[in-house]
Design a protein around this motif. Structure first.
Motif, mmCIF file in Angstrom:
data_model
loop_
_atom_site.group_PDB
_atom_site.id
_atom_site.type_symbol
_atom_site.label_atom_id
_atom_site.label_comp_id
_atom_site.label_asym_id
_atom_site.label_seq_id
_atom_site.Cartn_x
_atom_site.Cartn_y
_atom_site.Cartn_z
ATOM 1 N N ARG A 56 37.414 43.899 40.293
ATOM 2 C CA ARG A 56 38.057 42.660 40.763
ATOM 3 C C ARG A 56 39.033 42.105 39.728
ATOM 4 O O ARG A 56 39.994 41.428 40.087
ATOM 5 N N GLY A 57 38.766 42.365 38.471
ATOM 6 C CA GLY A 57 39.652 41.853 37.423
ATOM 7 C C GLY A 57 40.524 42.926 36.802
ATOM 8 O O GLY A 57 40.990 42.773 35.669
ATOM 9 N N TRP A 58 40.759 44.011 37.541
ATOM 10 C CA TRP A 58 41.395 45.210 36.994
ATOM 11 C C TRP A 58 42.726 44.932 36.305
ATOM 12 O O TRP A 58 42.936 45.292 35.141
ATOM 13 N N ARG A 59 43.651 44.267 36.971
ATOM 14 C CA ARG A 59 44.976 44.034 36.396
ATOM 15 C C ARG A 59 44.899 43.032 35.242
ATOM 16 O O ARG A 59 45.580 43.185 34.224
ATOM 17 N N ARG A 60 44.073 42.014 35.390
ATOM 18 C CA ARG A 60 43.948 41.018 34.325
ATOM 19 C C ARG A 60 43.299 41.620 33.079
ATOM 20 O O ARG A 60 43.723 41.346 31.949
ATOM 21 N N GLU A 134 45.965 39.723 41.199
ATOM 22 C CA GLU A 134 45.404 41.059 41.433
ATOM 23 C C GLU A 134 45.984 41.768 42.660
ATOM 24 O O GLU A 134 45.267 42.206 43.558
ATOM 25 N N GLU A 159 39.471 36.347 45.367
ATOM 26 C CA GLU A 159 39.134 36.762 44.008
ATOM 27 C C GLU A 159 37.647 37.060 43.838
ATOM 28 O O GLU A 159 37.260 37.967 43.111
ATOM 29 N N ARG A 330 42.938 47.657 46.109
ATOM 30 C CA ARG A 330 44.154 47.081 45.523
ATOM 31 C C ARG A 330 44.805 48.066 44.562
ATOM 32 O O ARG A 330 46.030 48.127 44.441
#
Length: 436
Positions: A56-60, A134, A159, A330
């Protein structure tokens, strides 16, 4: 399992997911745990919860680790996820002890990248919008076209983790009895706001191990998916086609609305998915369903043209509406996927339309948020087919606000469901000009 062993297992699972980039993460996780049956249910939930937090927080997470020497590894991602959730560096460092069942000690380059994250938050105002929310950079114009000024609020609502929704199987029980049976299984549920068949549980709970599930009293199905079935409005005694049935989730609900009377044909191009429906149909007590595998050169569609009262097309799509449940989607989605899916959706819609009786109902549905896969497909279809028109959804199950609408979109922000789209069409008799 110790906390260190759980973290080590989460890192192993994340490695397995990264090594199968085109396979859905939940399928990889299921196979991973099947091969490790010694891991108990509580440990599985903690391990998968840690991995899903990373997804869920992959890009961040990658943004925070963007300067890390050698790039962000599964080890670094899991450690960063813990730190950015409020854990201290000393505690995280201690989980990498190198002892039995624990990961090897953090290397100097890992420590250099991770130590500055203590006390920081996962989201940062300096992040580009696509990173903070995301989604892939290329998808922003599509999302703006769909949501406009509401884009940030809609994406922020996706999110967190999705709730777990169940559908009461009215072939075997009713809502009150199902709630009581779930309580006996130590599962506390409450009725959903929109579907009269729906029950909701918070968080990840072991529903499939419960007697109420094994006996077919309830089925796992998002409330939005239940409303798509309600839009079909299938009646007892009718002939109904579930054209993209998959493993039969909506087929089961259709059998329920038809009281097991009439005929349902569940079609799919995957023999494995159709075979997976057999056990579910048996458990639910659905007896009016037959399955058909669609293969290249199959004349089945042509032979049954105009023979169904209702046809449901749950079309293959980007799955953008299910990102709370499947955050890895995503990461895997590409712009080329959207182009290919639009062509496939149009082809499927045209084939399915030929099977609808004059006066019959065609319901097109996706779990996508994107207008290109939703209303744009319907507009294009209606420009090709003068013998179809949009029709009010009607019925007695849909919420009153949706009954007069011929199409509706559901989102986590507005409705608390997964993202779904459904359009209801009716086949009409079109007068033709006699040849001279």
């Amino acid at each position: 399992m110790t906390p260190a062993a759980r973290l080590s297992t989460a890192i192993d699972l994340l490695c397995a997911i990264e090594n199968a980039p085109r396979r859905p993460a939940d399928a990889t996780a299921n196979a991973f745990f099947r091969e490790r049956r010694y891991i108990g249910g509580g440990d599985r939930r903690v391990v998968s919860g840690r991995v899903w937090d990373v997804l869920r927080g992959w890009r961040r997470l990658h943004w925070h680790l963007r300067d890390m020497e050698g790039g962000a590894s599964p080890r670094a991602l899991c450690a960063a996820s813990l730190l950015l959730a409020g854990e201290s560096f000393d505690v995280v460092d201690g989980l990498f002890s190198g002892e039995r069942f624990a990961q090897n000690a953090l290397a100097s380059r890992e420590r250099a990248a991770l130590m500055p994250l203590e006390g920081r938050s996962l989201s940062d105002p300096a992040m580009p919008r696509a990173v903070r929310l995301e989604f892939p950079d290329w998808l922003e114009p599509y999302l703006i076209a769909t949501f406009g000024d509401e884009l940030e609020r809609e994406l922020a609502a996706m999110e967190g983790a999705a709730p777990l929704d169940l559908r009461v199987n009215l072939l075997k029980t009713d809502c009150e009895k199902a709630l009581s049976a779930l309580r006996q299984d130590s599962l506390l549920a409450r009725p959903t706001a929109l579907s009269p068949w729906g029950l909701r549980l918070d968080g990840r709970q072991p529903v499939t191990a419960a007697a109420s599930f094994r006996e077919g009293l309830v089925e796992i199905q998002d409330e939005g998916s239940q409303l798509v079935v309600a839009a079909v409005d299938a009646k007892p005694g009718e002939r109904v086609l579930d054209f993209c049935a998959g493993a039969g989730g909506k087929t089961l609900a259709l059998a329920m609305t038809m009281h097991n009377k009439g005929q349902i044909v569940a079609c799919d191009v995957s023999a494995q998915r159709l075979e997976g429906a057999v056990k579910r149909l048996r458990r639910a007590g659905a007896h009016n369903v037959e399955r058909h595998l669609l293969v290249s050169g199959d004349k089945w569609v042509k032979r049954r043209a105009g023979s169904f009262d209702r046809v449901l097309v749950d079309a293959p799509c980007s799955g953008t509406g299910t990102w709370r449940r499947n955050p890895d989607a995503r990461i895997r989605l590409t712009e080329n996927d959207i182009s290919e899916l639009r062509v496939k959706q149009a082809e499927i819609l045209d084939r399915a339309a030929s099977l609808v009786k004059p006066g019959g109902r065609l319901v097109y549905a996706t779990c996508s948020l994107l207008a290109e896969e939703n209303m744009a497909q319907i507009d294009a279809f209606l420009s090709r087919r003068a013998d179809f028109e949009l029709a009010p959804a009607g019925g007695e199950v849909l919420p009153e606000a949706l009954r007069e609408q011929s199409s509706f979109s559901l989102t986590p922000l507005r409705n608390g469901t997964d993202g779904f789209f459904a359009a209801v069409l009716r086949r009409v008799n079109v007068a033709t000009t006699p040849e001279t």
